[in-house]
Design a protein around this motif. Structure first.
Motif, mmCIF file in Angstrom:
data_model
loop_
_atom_site.group_PDB
_atom_site.id
_atom_site.type_symbol
_atom_site.label_atom_id
_atom_site.label_comp_id
_atom_site.label_asym_id
_atom_site.label_seq_id
_atom_site.Cartn_x
_atom_site.Cartn_y
_atom_site.Cartn_z
ATOM 1 N N ARG A 135 -8.637 5.556 -0.979
ATOM 2 C CA ARG A 135 -9.030 5.920 0.063
ATOM 3 C C ARG A 135 -8.580 7.501 0.428
ATOM 4 O O ARG A 135 -7.754 8.059 0.244
ATOM 5 C CB ARG A 135 -8.502 5.219 1.311
ATOM 6 C CG ARG A 135 -8.948 3.784 1.297
ATOM 7 C CD ARG A 135 -10.471 3.519 1.460
ATOM 8 N NE ARG A 135 -11.001 2.204 1.273
ATOM 9 C CZ ARG A 135 -11.169 1.783 -0.109
ATOM 10 N NH1 ARG A 135 -11.355 2.334 -1.214
ATOM 11 N NH2 ARG A 135 -11.555 0.245 -0.075
ATOM 12 N N ASN A 136 -9.668 8.325 1.067
ATOM 13 C CA ASN A 136 -9.502 9.677 1.514
ATOM 14 C C ASN A 136 -9.102 10.510 0.260
ATOM 15 O O ASN A 136 -8.558 11.516 0.372
ATOM 16 C CB ASN A 136 -8.132 9.810 2.342
ATOM 17 C CG ASN A 136 -8.249 8.935 3.614
ATOM 18 O OD1 ASN A 136 -9.274 8.973 4.219
ATOM 19 N ND2 ASN A 136 -7.222 8.314 4.161
ATOM 20 N N GLY A 188 0.777 -1.232 0.173
ATOM 21 C CA GLY A 188 -0.165 0.010 0.079
ATOM 22 C C GLY A 188 0.881 1.192 0.053
ATOM 23 O O GLY A 188 2.089 1.135 0.095
ATOM 24 N N TYR A 212 -4.091 11.397 -1.377
ATOM 25 C CA TYR A 212 -4.726 9.859 -1.494
ATOM 26 C C TYR A 212 -4.073 8.801 -0.750
ATOM 27 O O TYR A 212 -2.793 9.013 -0.801
ATOM 28 C CB TYR A 212 -5.198 9.407 -2.795
ATOM 29 C CG TYR A 212 -4.054 9.344 -3.870
ATOM 30 C CD1 TYR A 212 -3.412 8.324 -4.189
ATOM 31 C CD2 TYR A 212 -3.733 10.419 -4.611
ATOM 32 C CE1 TYR A 212 -2.246 8.118 -5.000
ATOM 33 C CE2 TYR A 212 -2.556 10.403 -5.430
ATOM 34 C CZ TYR A 212 -1.835 9.133 -5.744
ATOM 35 O OH TYR A 212 -0.813 8.908 -6.654
ATOM 36 N N ASP A 213 -4.780 7.594 -0.494
ATOM 37 C CA ASP A 213 -4.086 6.563 0.108
ATOM 38 C C ASP A 213 -4.569 5.567 -0.550
ATOM 39 O O ASP A 213 -5.562 5.353 -1.071
ATOM 40 C CB ASP A 213 -4.190 6.337 1.521
ATOM 41 C CG ASP A 213 -4.125 7.507 2.574
ATOM 42 O OD1 ASP A 213 -3.061 8.294 2.177
ATOM 43 O OD2 ASP A 213 -4.920 7.798 3.390
ATOM 44 N N PRO A 242 -4.627 1.678 0.723
ATOM 45 C CA PRO A 242 -4.135 0.752 1.861
ATOM 46 C C PRO A 242 -3.680 -0.404 1.023
ATOM 47 O O PRO A 242 -2.709 -1.048 1.816
ATOM 48 C CB PRO A 242 -5.557 0.608 2.510
ATOM 49 C CG PRO A 242 -6.451 1.894 2.033
ATOM 50 C CD PRO A 242 -6.060 2.281 0.969
ATOM 51 N N THR A 289 0.893 5.829 1.021
ATOM 52 C CA THR A 289 0.012 7.016 1.379
ATOM 53 C C THR A 289 1.053 8.021 0.844
ATOM 54 O O THR A 289 2.123 8.025 0.797
ATOM 55 C CB THR A 289 0.350 7.033 2.959
ATOM 56 O OG1 THR A 289 -0.563 5.788 3.445
ATOM 57 C CG2 THR A 289 -0.338 8.287 3.555
ATOM 58 N N CYS A 290 0.102 9.007 0.246
ATOM 59 C CA CYS A 290 0.824 10.318 -0.342
ATOM 60 C C CYS A 290 -0.131 11.510 0.135
ATOM 61 O O CYS A 290 -1.126 11.411 1.073
ATOM 62 C CB CYS A 290 0.889 10.493 -1.591
ATOM 63 S SG CYS A 290 -0.518 10.221 -2.557
ATOM 64 N N ASP A 291 0.251 12.755 -0.355
ATOM 65 C CA ASP A 291 -0.502 14.014 0.281
ATOM 66 C C ASP A 291 -1.805 13.911 0.082
ATOM 67 O O ASP A 291 -2.751 14.455 0.843
ATOM 68 C CB ASP A 291 0.365 15.174 -0.065
ATOM 69 C CG ASP A 291 1.465 15.439 0.294
ATOM 70 O OD1 ASP A 291 1.765 15.614 1.472
ATOM 71 O OD2 ASP A 291 2.906 15.003 -0.367
#
Length: 171
Positions: free
Chosen positions: A156-157, A30, A36-37, A39, A32-34
Motif C-alpha cells: 500500500r502507498n 504487517g 511503502y506499507d 498492512p 510500515t516503512c518510509d
C-alpha cells in the motif's frame, strides 16, 4: 547524477543477500516503512531483513517464502542529485556488469520502471529500477513469480515510479 555508491550498494546487497539469505525473523502481521506499507504480510512470508534507513540513507527490505521457494528484496536509496530513469538504469547496469552479474533479458521499459532479468548465482531473478526525484529503488524477485505477485499485491502507498505493481509481475 546518482551517488557513486547507490548502484553498487543496490547490486551487492540486492543480489548477493537476496539469493543467499535464509529467514531470520518470524512472521510479522504487517510493517510500515518510509516508502511503502504492507498492512498484512501474506501467509507463508516472513521478513528476513526489515526495511529501515541506515546512516547511508539506504533501506534494504528482504522478504522470503521458504515453502514456495521465492523472495522479494527492495533497496531504496536517497541520492544527492536527481537522475532520469535512463541514467539510473545505465548506472545500475554498469554496476551489475562490473560485479559479475549476467543480464539475461532487458532492459525494457515497463510503465514508470525499467525491467531486467538477471542472475548472479545462477538463479534467475527479475529486477525493476525506479527513480523519483532524489530516490532510487531496486526491486528484485526470484522463485515462484505468482507468489511474488501476490506479495506485491499486499503493498500500500507504494509509488509506481519506484516499485512494480503486482500486475507488472509476469509469469
Amino acid at each position: 547524477m546518482l551517488s557513486r555508491h547507490a548502484p553498487r550498494i543496490c547490486v551487492i546487497l540486492l543480489l548477493a543477500l537476496f539469493l543467499l539469505l535464509a529467514p531470520s525473523h518470524g512472521q510479522a502481521k504487517g510493517l510500515t516503512c518510509d516508502f511503502y506499507d504492507i498492512p498484512e504480510i501474506p501467509e507463508g512470508w516472513s521478513v528476513s531483513i526489515p526495511p529501515g534507513f541506515n546512516e547511508r540513507k539506504s533501506s534494504l527490505g528482504h522478504f522470503i517464502n521458504k515453502t514456495k521457494d521465492c523472495s522479494v528484496m527492495i533497496q531504496v536509496s536517497e541520492t544527492k542529485t536527481r537522475a532520469t530513469l535512463a541514467e539510473a538504469t545505465e548506472q545500475t547496469l554498469n554496476s551489475l556488469r562490473s560485479n559479475g552479474c549476467k543480464i539475461l533479458n532487458g532492459p525494457s521499459r515497463q510503465g514508470e520502471l525499467t525491467r531486467l532479468e538477471v542472475t548472479l548465482t545462477g538463479t534467475p531473478a527479475v529486477m525493476w529500477v525506479g527513480t523519483d526525484s532524489d530516490v532510487l529503488a531496486v526491486t528484485v524477485i526470484s522463485g515462484d513469480r505468482e507468489e511474488c505477485r501476490l506479495f506485491l499485491a499486499a503493498f500500500r502507498n507504494a509509488s509506481p515510479r519506484l516499485f512494480p505493481s503486482a500486475e507488472q509481475v509476469q509469469p
